[in-house]
Structures are given as C-alpha cells and as structure tokens.
Design a protein around this motif. Sequence first.
Motif, PDB file in Angstrom:
ATOM      1  N   HIS A 157       2.683  -1.627 -17.973  1.00  0.00           N
ATOM      2  CA  HIS A 157       2.374  -1.661 -19.396  1.00  0.00           C
ATOM      3  C   HIS A 157       1.262  -0.658 -19.691  1.00  0.00           C
ATOM      4  O   HIS A 157       0.421  -0.373 -18.844  1.00  0.00           O
ATOM      5  CB  HIS A 157       1.976  -3.065 -19.860  1.00  0.00           C
ATOM      6  CG  HIS A 157       0.728  -3.596 -19.224  1.00  0.00           C
ATOM      7  ND1 HIS A 157       0.731  -4.301 -18.030  1.00  0.00           N
ATOM      8  CD2 HIS A 157      -0.578  -3.527 -19.609  1.00  0.00           C
ATOM      9  CE1 HIS A 157      -0.499  -4.645 -17.708  1.00  0.00           C
ATOM     10  NE2 HIS A 157      -1.330  -4.178 -18.646  1.00  0.00           N
ATOM     11  N   GLU A 158       1.286  -0.126 -20.908  1.00  0.00           N
ATOM     12  CA  GLU A 158       0.309   0.895 -21.280  1.00  0.00           C
ATOM     13  C   GLU A 158      -1.065   0.274 -21.533  1.00  0.00           C
ATOM     14  O   GLU A 158      -1.174  -0.824 -22.080  1.00  0.00           O
ATOM     15  CB  GLU A 158       0.762   1.651 -22.531  1.00  0.00           C
ATOM     16  CG  GLU A 158      -0.174   2.806 -22.919  1.00  0.00           C
ATOM     17  CD  GLU A 158       0.340   3.634 -24.072  1.00  0.00           C
ATOM     18  OE1 GLU A 158      -0.424   4.492 -24.561  1.00  0.00           O
ATOM     19  OE2 GLU A 158       1.501   3.423 -24.501  1.00  0.00           O
ATOM     20  N   VAL A 159      -2.105   0.994 -21.091  1.00  0.00           N
ATOM     21  CA  VAL A 159      -3.478   0.579 -21.356  1.00  0.00           C
ATOM     22  C   VAL A 159      -3.960   1.417 -22.545  1.00  0.00           C
ATOM     23  O   VAL A 159      -4.374   2.570 -22.387  1.00  0.00           O
ATOM     24  CB  VAL A 159      -4.388   0.805 -20.130  1.00  0.00           C
ATOM     25  CG1 VAL A 159      -5.782   0.233 -20.390  1.00  0.00           C
ATOM     26  CG2 VAL A 159      -3.779   0.173 -18.883  1.00  0.00           C
ATOM     27  N   ILE A 160      -3.882   0.840 -23.723  1.00  0.00           N
ATOM     28  CA  ILE A 160      -4.139   1.588 -24.954  1.00  0.00           C
ATOM     29  C   ILE A 160      -5.551   2.173 -24.970  1.00  0.00           C
ATOM     30  O   ILE A 160      -5.769   3.317 -25.385  1.00  0.00           O
ATOM     31  CB  ILE A 160      -3.921   0.694 -26.192  1.00  0.00           C
ATOM     32  CG1 ILE A 160      -2.484   0.142 -26.201  1.00  0.00           C
ATOM     33  CG2 ILE A 160      -4.205   1.477 -27.465  1.00  0.00           C
ATOM     34  CD1 ILE A 160      -1.407   1.190 -26.281  1.00  0.00           C
ATOM     35  N   ALA A 220       0.031  -1.579 -13.388  1.00  0.00           N
ATOM     36  CA  ALA A 220       0.852  -2.661 -12.839  1.00  0.00           C
ATOM     37  C   ALA A 220       0.156  -3.156 -11.579  1.00  0.00           C
ATOM     38  O   ALA A 220      -0.808  -2.546 -11.096  1.00  0.00           O
ATOM     39  CB  ALA A 220       2.269  -2.187 -12.530  1.00  0.00           C
ATOM     40  N   THR A 221       0.636  -4.268 -11.044  1.00  0.00           N
ATOM     41  CA  THR A 221       0.049  -4.848  -9.832  1.00  0.00           C
ATOM     42  C   THR A 221       1.123  -5.062  -8.782  1.00  0.00           C
ATOM     43  O   THR A 221       2.203  -5.601  -9.081  1.00  0.00           O
ATOM     44  CB  THR A 221      -0.639  -6.193 -10.145  1.00  0.00           C
ATOM     45  OG1 THR A 221      -1.683  -5.972 -11.096  1.00  0.00           O
ATOM     46  CG2 THR A 221      -1.236  -6.799  -8.883  1.00  0.00           C
ATOM     47  N   ILE A 222       0.842  -4.611  -7.562  1.00  0.00           N
ATOM     48  CA  ILE A 222       1.717  -4.900  -6.425  1.00  0.00           C
ATOM     49  C   ILE A 222       1.363  -6.307  -5.951  1.00  0.00           C
ATOM     50  O   ILE A 222       0.317  -6.524  -5.340  1.00  0.00           O
ATOM     51  CB  ILE A 222       1.521  -3.885  -5.286  1.00  0.00           C
ATOM     52  CG1 ILE A 222       1.717  -2.453  -5.798  1.00  0.00           C
ATOM     53  CG2 ILE A 222       2.494  -4.171  -4.137  1.00  0.00           C
ATOM     54  CD1 ILE A 222       1.397  -1.390  -4.762  1.00  0.00           C
ATOM     55  N   GLN A 223       2.213  -7.269  -6.252  1.00  0.00           N
ATOM     56  CA  GLN A 223       1.872  -8.668  -6.010  1.00  0.00           C
ATOM     57  C   GLN A 223       1.703  -8.985  -4.530  1.00  0.00           C
ATOM     58  O   GLN A 223       0.867  -9.817  -4.149  1.00  0.00           O
ATOM     59  CB  GLN A 223       2.955  -9.576  -6.616  1.00  0.00           C
ATOM     60  CG  GLN A 223       3.044  -9.492  -8.135  1.00  0.00           C
ATOM     61  CD  GLN A 223       1.765  -9.923  -8.829  1.00  0.00           C
ATOM     62  OE1 GLN A 223       0.990 -10.720  -8.301  1.00  0.00           O
ATOM     63  NE2 GLN A 223       1.529  -9.395 -10.034  1.00  0.00           N
ATOM     64  N   SER A 224       2.476  -8.314  -3.672  1.00  0.00           N
ATOM     65  CA  SER A 224       2.444  -8.637  -2.246  1.00  0.00           C
ATOM     66  C   SER A 224       1.084  -8.373  -1.609  1.00  0.00           C
ATOM     67  O   SER A 224       0.700  -9.038  -0.644  1.00  0.00           O
ATOM     68  CB  SER A 224       3.521  -7.843  -1.495  1.00  0.00           C
ATOM     69  OG  SER A 224       3.289  -6.448  -1.627  1.00  0.00           O
ATOM     70  N   CYS A 225       0.354  -7.380  -2.149  1.00  0.00           N
ATOM     71  CA  CYS A 225      -0.953  -7.055  -1.564  1.00  0.00           C
ATOM     72  C   CYS A 225      -2.076  -7.110  -2.598  1.00  0.00           C
ATOM     73  O   CYS A 225      -3.212  -6.734  -2.302  1.00  0.00           O
ATOM     74  CB  CYS A 225      -0.910  -5.680  -0.886  1.00  0.00           C
ATOM     75  SG  CYS A 225      -0.372  -4.326  -1.949  1.00  0.00           S
ATOM     76  N   LYS A 226      -1.745  -7.570  -3.822  1.00  0.00           N
ATOM     77  CA  LYS A 226      -2.748  -7.733  -4.878  1.00  0.00           C
ATOM     78  C   LYS A 226      -3.502  -6.432  -5.176  1.00  0.00           C
ATOM     79  O   LYS A 226      -4.714  -6.429  -5.389  1.00  0.00           O
ATOM     80  CB  LYS A 226      -3.752  -8.833  -4.512  1.00  0.00           C
ATOM     81  CG  LYS A 226      -3.128 -10.177  -4.173  1.00  0.00           C
ATOM     82  CD  LYS A 226      -2.296 -10.718  -5.324  1.00  0.00           C
ATOM     83  CE  LYS A 226      -1.690 -12.082  -4.952  1.00  0.00           C
ATOM     84  NZ  LYS A 226      -0.762 -12.575  -6.014  1.00  0.00           N
TER      85      LYS A 226
END
Length: 276
Positions: A57-60, A81-87
């Motif tokens: 998602h865009e960070v306005i 975005a976040t890589i959930q597997s490694c936070k």
Amino acid sequence: MAKKILFINQEIAPYVPDSELSLVGRDLPGSIQEKGFEIRTFMPKWGIINERRGQLHEVIRLSGMNLIIDETDHPLIIKVATIQSCKVQVYFIDNDDYFSRRQMDKDENGADYADNGERAIFFARGVLETVKKLRWVPDIIHCQGWMSAVVPFYIKTAYHDEPSFANTKVVSSLFTKSMKSGLDPNFKRCLEFRDATAELLTPYKDQFDFDELGKLTIDYSDGIVEGVKGVNKALLSYAEEKNIPVLKYSNDNYADPIGDFYNMICPDTISDGEDE
C-alpha cells in the motif's frame, strides 16, 4: 543502543522470483534483525510485483516528491509491505515510467533496459530522500545488487553533509554478474547531483558496465562483502588493493560474520534520529 542498518536491495523474495540475490535480500535483513539490530529495507517496485498478493500500500506522507534526472521530473511513489514469515517491513521505490510498466532489470526478451542507469539513479536517490523523511539515521547502509551501486558514491559526495548520513558507513555486497550490456553513455551526466560531480567520474570508463559499476561501488564503500560464491575475483582483488576490508563468503550462518563485520566497520553507534 542498537545499531541501525539500512538495507538497499535490488531484489527481495517473495516479491520477485527466488535467486541468490533475492533470497539473501530476504534472509539477511531478517537474521540481522533477530540479532538485535534495528533495520529498514528498500527495493524497487518492479513491474512484476503483484501488489494485491504482496499487500503493498502507498505511504502518502512519504510520496509526492519529484526527482530531477537528466533535466526531467520523475514523481517518487513510496509503498510498503511486510514479509510475515520474518517480520521484515519493506519499502518500495516506485515510478510509473521507471518501474511499474516494466519487468525487472531486463525486458520480456531478456535484454537490459537501455535506461537502467537512470533507473538505478532514481532508485538510489529515492531511497535516500525517503530515509531523510523518516528522520531515521542509519549507522550502516548495506547495498546489495548493482541497482544500488551508486549509493556509496552519493553517500560520500552529494549527501555527505546531510545530518541523516554524515557519519554513516557503507557496506556493499558483491554478487555474480547479472548485467549483459553497459549502461547508456549519458549515465555519467545523469549521475551528477550536488557534490557528485563529473570530475569525480573521470577515473572510470565512459561506458559503465557491470565491472565498472563494481569499481565505483568499492571506491566509495567502507567494507565489501563477498555475497555469493563466484564473485569476480578481479573486483575482490581491486577492493583489497584499495585496502578496503573484505568479508569472504560464508556459506553457513552468514548473519553472524556479517553482524561482526558491521561492528568492526562501525564500532560505535551514531544514531539519534527517530521515525515520524
């Protein structure tokens, strides 16, 4: 206080296909974060990235700036975005012309994009301007992939007086050759910005290829990491001849030696900034 490490990566899995570069781009920041370092991670928003699947998602508040390259304005868009597997949180540098409407560094036929040099410049400056907006002061910038090759040059010249980077050290990882052709002949002109002048580029060939970019990276880095097996031995020798510390490739648990390398390159933390 934990050291702050800024990772500037060309590729990060799972947003792009698995490769030596993308897997290190994912695994190293996560492992370094687990060791107690504070990290921020950036990569280009390549056109092949599925934003819905990756939950980008865009960070306005960080978007909206224009970067002038070769006398042309290019809007800077920041997504996250976040890589959930490694936070691990990943910031993406986006622009319709340079990234969104393309593949990665090569087109559908496997040829290097003619404006890859401009794209690398936009990516580098986009990351550095965004970090300034975050008010986050990195102790070390770790560059991985040739798309980040101009970052050390900019840190030591155009951005050397910026409070965010005045005391920052730069570590660069070398990987195997991934560029088939050289950059556009106007690359040197496009690279000029503030104190990053054309005169500083006279030692280099007019046609920047993969190895010439490697030399530029080495000359302005404080430490070099052999990122994978099979790195150009001439570039490793070049770094050693320049008396730049080199961390040899380590197949097992490479986060430990790299963490120690950070502490050797930057013995004391200089961070005092905070995110907004």
